[in-house]
Design a protein around this motif. Structure first.
Motif, mmCIF file in Angstrom:
data_model
loop_
_atom_site.group_PDB
_atom_site.id
_atom_site.type_symbol
_atom_site.label_atom_id
_atom_site.label_comp_id
_atom_site.label_asym_id
_atom_site.label_seq_id
_atom_site.Cartn_x
_atom_site.Cartn_y
_atom_site.Cartn_z
ATOM 1 N N SER A 1 0.849 -1.189 0.000
ATOM 2 C CA SER A 1 0.000 0.000 0.000
ATOM 3 C C SER A 1 0.881 1.234 0.000
ATOM 4 N N GLY A 2 0.263 2.380 -0.269
ATOM 5 C CA GLY A 2 0.986 3.641 -0.198
ATOM 6 C C GLY A 2 1.361 4.261 -1.519
ATOM 7 N N GLY A 3 1.086 3.564 -2.611
ATOM 8 C CA GLY A 3 1.397 4.148 -3.906
ATOM 9 C C GLY A 3 0.473 5.309 -4.246
ATOM 10 N N GLY A 4 0.822 6.033 -5.293
ATOM 11 C CA GLY A 4 0.001 7.154 -5.707
ATOM 12 C C GLY A 4 0.734 8.052 -6.663
ATOM 13 N N LEU A 5 0.168 9.227 -6.863
ATOM 14 C CA LEU A 5 0.734 10.227 -7.762
ATOM 15 C C LEU A 5 1.432 11.303 -6.943
ATOM 16 N N VAL A 6 2.657 11.630 -7.323
ATOM 17 C CA VAL A 6 3.430 12.640 -6.612
ATOM 18 C C VAL A 6 4.245 13.431 -7.618
ATOM 19 N N GLN A 7 4.517 14.672 -7.296
ATOM 20 C CA GLN A 7 5.352 15.495 -8.177
ATOM 21 C C GLN A 7 6.825 15.168 -7.974
ATOM 22 N N ALA A 8 7.603 15.419 -8.987
ATOM 23 C CA ALA A 8 9.044 15.222 -8.880
ATOM 24 C C ALA A 8 9.592 16.028 -7.704
ATOM 25 N N GLY A 9 10.492 15.396 -6.960
ATOM 26 C CA GLY A 9 11.047 16.016 -5.766
ATOM 27 C C GLY A 9 10.292 15.682 -4.496
ATOM 28 N N GLY A 10 9.124 15.083 -4.648
ATOM 29 C CA GLY A 10 8.301 14.742 -3.498
ATOM 30 C C GLY A 10 8.679 13.411 -2.875
ATOM 31 N N SER A 11 7.856 12.985 -1.911
ATOM 32 C CA SER A 11 8.125 11.758 -1.163
ATOM 33 C C SER A 11 6.880 10.896 -1.067
ATOM 34 N N LEU A 12 7.116 9.603 -0.914
ATOM 35 C CA LEU A 12 6.064 8.640 -0.636
ATOM 36 C C LEU A 12 6.630 7.565 0.273
ATOM 37 N N ARG A 13 5.771 6.944 1.061
ATOM 38 C CA ARG A 13 6.191 5.786 1.850
ATOM 39 C C ARG A 13 5.298 4.602 1.501
ATOM 40 N N LEU A 14 5.914 3.560 1.032
ATOM 41 C CA LEU A 14 5.210 2.327 0.728
ATOM 42 C C LEU A 14 5.272 1.399 1.931
#
Length: 122
Positions: free
Chosen positions: A7-20
């Motif tokens: 879980s945790g995927g999605g759309l993000v802008q370049a330079g941003g962060s996500l946690r899977l």
């Protein structure tokens, strides 16, 4: 058998962060290493990161070193992939995997999740 759910995927802008996150269930007391792989459209599935059963050892693909961090939380049988400074080339389906031995090859993995999509816009 070990079941893995990402879980945790999605759309993000370049330079941003996500946690899977990758939640494991089933026979998880076998001391499995846990890893992340990714597959971009038209490309083969590639290694991203792996963490040992103890959590004391990690390995990363050169393309993500210094930007991604793999970790695990034993109480929740969950592994994480913190992704920072994301780039458009990080766009892919990210798969969680578990293995009896700590490896970096797809062939080393014993169990796979179904994947979660990460899209990085420029």
């Amino acid at each position: 058998q070990v079941q893995l759910v990402e879980s945790g995927g999605g759309l993000v802008q370049a330079g941003g962060s996500l946690r899977l996150s990758c939640a494991a269930s089933g026979r998880t007391n076998g001391g499995h290493a846990m890893g992340w792989f990714r597959q971009a459209p038209g490309k083969e599935r590639e290694f991203v990161a792996v963490i040992s059963w103890s959590g004391g050892s990690t390995r990363y693909a050169d393309s993500v070193k210094g930007r991604f961090t793999i970790s695990r939380e034993y109480a929740k049988d969950t592994a994480y992939l913190q992704m920072n400074i994301l780039k458009p080339e990080d766009t892919a389906v990210y798969y969680c995997a578990a293995a009896r031995t700590m490896g970096t090859s797809r062939d080393d993995m014993d169990y796979w999740g179904k994947g979660t999509l990460v899209t990085v816009s420029s």
